[in-house]
Motif scaffolding. Structure first.
Motif, mmCIF file in Angstrom:
data_model
loop_
_atom_site.group_PDB
_atom_site.id
_atom_site.type_symbol
_atom_site.label_atom_id
_atom_site.label_comp_id
_atom_site.label_asym_id
_atom_site.label_seq_id
_atom_site.Cartn_x
_atom_site.Cartn_y
_atom_site.Cartn_z
ATOM 1 N N GLY A 129 0.787 -1.224 0.000
ATOM 2 C CA GLY A 129 0.000 0.000 0.000
ATOM 3 C C GLY A 129 0.817 1.271 0.000
ATOM 4 O O GLY A 129 0.436 2.253 -0.637
ATOM 5 N N HIS A 130 1.916 1.292 0.755
ATOM 6 C CA HIS A 130 2.724 2.517 0.772
ATOM 7 C C HIS A 130 4.163 2.261 1.205
ATOM 8 O O HIS A 130 4.488 1.194 1.723
ATOM 9 C CB HIS A 130 2.077 3.606 1.646
ATOM 10 N N LEU A 131 4.981 3.277 0.930
ATOM 11 C CA LEU A 131 6.405 3.259 1.278
ATOM 12 C C LEU A 131 6.679 4.449 2.167
ATOM 13 O O LEU A 131 6.131 5.527 1.933
ATOM 14 C CB LEU A 131 7.277 3.450 0.037
ATOM 15 N N VAL A 132 7.557 4.267 3.125
ATOM 16 C CA VAL A 132 8.019 5.399 3.925
ATOM 17 C C VAL A 132 9.533 5.466 3.814
ATOM 18 O O VAL A 132 10.240 4.480 4.055
ATOM 19 C CB VAL A 132 7.559 5.295 5.386
ATOM 20 N N LEU A 133 9.995 6.637 3.376
ATOM 21 C CA LEU A 133 11.411 6.821 3.095
ATOM 22 C C LEU A 133 11.988 7.923 3.972
ATOM 23 O O LEU A 133 11.370 8.986 4.127
ATOM 24 C CB LEU A 133 11.591 7.220 1.620
ATOM 25 N N HIS A 171 -4.982 7.357 2.127
ATOM 26 C CA HIS A 171 -4.352 8.592 2.594
ATOM 27 C C HIS A 171 -2.940 8.807 2.053
ATOM 28 O O HIS A 171 -2.567 9.915 1.712
ATOM 29 C CB HIS A 171 -4.334 8.595 4.128
ATOM 30 N N HIS A 172 -2.122 7.764 1.989
ATOM 31 C CA HIS A 172 -0.780 7.969 1.422
ATOM 32 C C HIS A 172 -0.233 6.708 0.765
ATOM 33 O O HIS A 172 -0.506 5.601 1.192
ATOM 34 C CB HIS A 172 0.214 8.533 2.438
ATOM 35 N N ASP A 173 0.526 6.967 -0.315
ATOM 36 C CA ASP A 173 1.273 5.914 -1.011
ATOM 37 C C ASP A 173 2.760 6.072 -0.750
ATOM 38 O O ASP A 173 3.518 5.115 -0.852
ATOM 39 C CB ASP A 173 1.010 5.983 -2.521
ATOM 40 N N ASN A 187 12.396 3.440 5.563
ATOM 41 C CA ASN A 187 11.837 3.275 6.899
ATOM 42 C C ASN A 187 10.951 2.027 6.913
ATOM 43 O O ASN A 187 11.177 1.118 7.682
ATOM 44 C CB ASN A 187 11.056 4.526 7.315
ATOM 45 N N HIS A 188 9.940 1.981 6.049
ATOM 46 C CA HIS A 188 9.145 0.753 5.981
ATOM 47 C C HIS A 188 8.351 0.631 4.679
ATOM 48 O O HIS A 188 8.162 1.604 3.957
ATOM 49 C CB HIS A 188 8.221 0.601 7.194
ATOM 50 N N VAL A 189 7.944 -0.596 4.434
ATOM 51 C CA VAL A 189 7.006 -0.919 3.358
ATOM 52 C C VAL A 189 5.744 -1.440 4.040
ATOM 53 O O VAL A 189 5.819 -2.276 4.947
ATOM 54 C CB VAL A 189 7.588 -2.002 2.423
ATOM 55 N N ALA A 190 4.587 -0.918 3.623
ATOM 56 C CA ALA A 190 3.336 -1.268 4.293
ATOM 57 C C ALA A 190 2.452 -2.130 3.406
ATOM 58 O O ALA A 190 2.258 -1.836 2.221
ATOM 59 C CB ALA A 190 2.588 -0.003 4.675
ATOM 60 N N PHE A 191 1.930 -3.183 4.003
ATOM 61 C CA PHE A 191 1.084 -4.142 3.299
ATOM 62 C C PHE A 191 -0.347 -4.013 3.821
ATOM 63 O O PHE A 191 -0.594 -4.160 5.021
ATOM 64 C CB PHE A 191 1.592 -5.564 3.543
ATOM 65 N N TRP A 228 0.882 -2.616 12.596
ATOM 66 C CA TRP A 228 1.765 -3.545 13.323
ATOM 67 C C TRP A 228 3.058 -3.607 12.509
ATOM 68 O O TRP A 228 3.050 -4.068 11.372
ATOM 69 C CB TRP A 228 1.113 -4.923 13.442
ATOM 70 N N TYR A 229 4.162 -3.114 13.084
ATOM 71 C CA TYR A 229 5.459 -3.044 12.390
ATOM 72 C C TYR A 229 6.407 -4.138 12.872
ATOM 73 O O TYR A 229 6.627 -4.278 14.084
ATOM 74 C CB TYR A 229 6.165 -1.721 12.685
ATOM 75 N N VAL A 230 6.991 -4.831 11.912
ATOM 76 C CA VAL A 230 7.890 -5.943 12.214
ATOM 77 C C VAL A 230 9.236 -5.679 11.549
ATOM 78 O O VAL A 230 9.288 -5.141 10.431
ATOM 79 C CB VAL A 230 7.262 -7.261 11.677
ATOM 80 N N ALA A 238 8.496 -3.997 7.998
ATOM 81 C CA ALA A 238 7.310 -4.333 7.205
ATOM 82 C C ALA A 238 6.110 -4.047 8.095
ATOM 83 O O ALA A 238 6.150 -4.297 9.302
ATOM 84 C CB ALA A 238 7.344 -5.795 6.788
ATOM 85 N N GLU A 239 5.075 -3.488 7.512
ATOM 86 C CA GLU A 239 3.887 -3.094 8.277
ATOM 87 C C GLU A 239 2.641 -3.776 7.734
ATOM 88 O O GLU A 239 2.435 -3.803 6.515
ATOM 89 C CB GLU A 239 3.690 -1.568 8.170
ATOM 90 N N TYR A 240 1.836 -4.311 8.640
ATOM 91 C CA TYR A 240 0.452 -4.642 8.293
ATOM 92 C C TYR A 240 -0.391 -3.443 8.690
ATOM 93 O O TYR A 240 -0.195 -2.886 9.785
ATOM 94 C CB TYR A 240 -0.064 -5.824 9.116
HETATM 95 FE FE LIG Z 1 3.000 2.962 7.258
#
Ligand SMILES: [Fe+2]
Length: 297
Positions: A129-133, A171-173, A187-191, A228-230, A238-240
């Motif tokens: 769903g989104h990336l955080v950089l 809300h964000h990609d 920072n993370h990739v969100a699923f 939930w960040y792992v 990685a985030e759910y």
């Molecule tokens: Fe996120």
């Protein structure tokens, strides 16, 4: 028009470890080290020294390339964003699929009648769903993604920008975050998963598999999502997530000040132990008949 993330590629130090992680995470294996989500969003892992990979924005295991899906066969040239991340485009190969979250009964509306809610033994993410950089050039990042048609959803002035790829949608990609010490990095990739219950089910399962929760479950005031960040061996976290705000062209970007309260309404550092079904009220009994008896009460 860009409609979402179609494929991501990680360059990693330990391919085997990452393969195990993404199988536990709930992706399907489609090739030796190629995975996909329920709707066909692709996640590829390659050794970080694989010569086919574009240059890395940071040392170690990290994201090396993002392919954005288009709603047409428009040809767009590959680019590199100001962070040094390779950005490509293709007509989306994601499938429209019929997966549904479970309705939630609220005080005013019973959306689920004569039907128990959902309990997930594990997650099967619908898509990336989104990336955080992390970045050290926030302004350039906003300008770069704005040129591609992204729209600002919210800002931490001088510190961060939340961008969505379509005027109407989640809300964000991409979220770019600049701290005084930040260098370009993941920072993370969100699923995205189907509903809040799958966030919990997936987080508990990944914990039972032995992976380490950074923080979660929890809830973000910005975007309203449950998370939930792992720790991810392929890089970053990685985030759910589920129940993200859905916004339209009518949405007015807010200017927010980053703080622990804006990051999370609540959150559990280190996660929930996936084996604990009941908090101990006396001496903890790990095994044997006494333990079983106490759990059965
Ligand atoms: Fe996120």
């Amino acid at each position: 028009m860009i409609i979402g993330i179609d494929r991501i590629t990680y360059g990693v130090e330990d391919v085997e470890l990452c393969r195990r992680f993404f199988l536990d995470w709930g992706l399907s294996l489609k090739g030796e080290n190629d995975f996909e989500s329920l709707n066909g969003c692709e996640v590829r892992i390659r050794h970080k020294d694989d010569p086919s990979l574009p240059p890395a924005m940071e040392p170690g295991s990290t994201l090396r390339e993002v392919v954005w899906g288009l709603d047409s066969s428009q040809e767009l040239q590959p680019l590199t964003d100001p962070n040094g991340l390779a950005v490509k485009f293709r007509r989306t190969r994601k499938r429209s699929i019929d997966v549904k979250g479970v309705p939630i009964n609220t005080w005013d509306k019973a959306a689920r009648v004569d039907r128990p809610s959902a309990f997930y033994e594990r997650a099967h993410p619908v898509e990336v769903g989104h990336l955080v950089l992390f970045t050290d050039r926030l302004k350039e990042m906003e300008e770069f993604y704005a040129r591609l048609g992204f729209v600002v959803s919210d800002r931490y002035p001088g510190r961060g920008v939340f961008l969505r790829c379509t005027p109407e949608g989640g809300h964000h990609d991409v979220f770019a975050l600049q701290t005084p010490s930040s260098k370009p990095g993941l920072n993370h990739v969100a699923f995205a998963v189907r509903d809040i219950h799958e966030v919990f089910g997936g987080g508990l399962h990944i914990s039972r598999c032995g992976w380490t929760t950074e923080i979660g479950p929890g809830r973000h005031p910005v975007s309203s999502a449950y998370f939930w960040y792992v720790k991810c061996p392929a890089g970053g976290l990685a985030e759910y997530y589920s129940d993200e705000d859905y916004v339209t062209a009518a949405w007015k970007p807010r200017e927010l000040t980053p703080s622990p309260e804006v990051f999370a309404e609540w959150a559990i550092t280190g996660g929930i132990d996936g084996m604990t079904r009941r908090q101990a009220s006396g001496p903890t009994v790990e095994s044997g008949t006494a333990g079983r008896a106490s759990r059965d009460k």
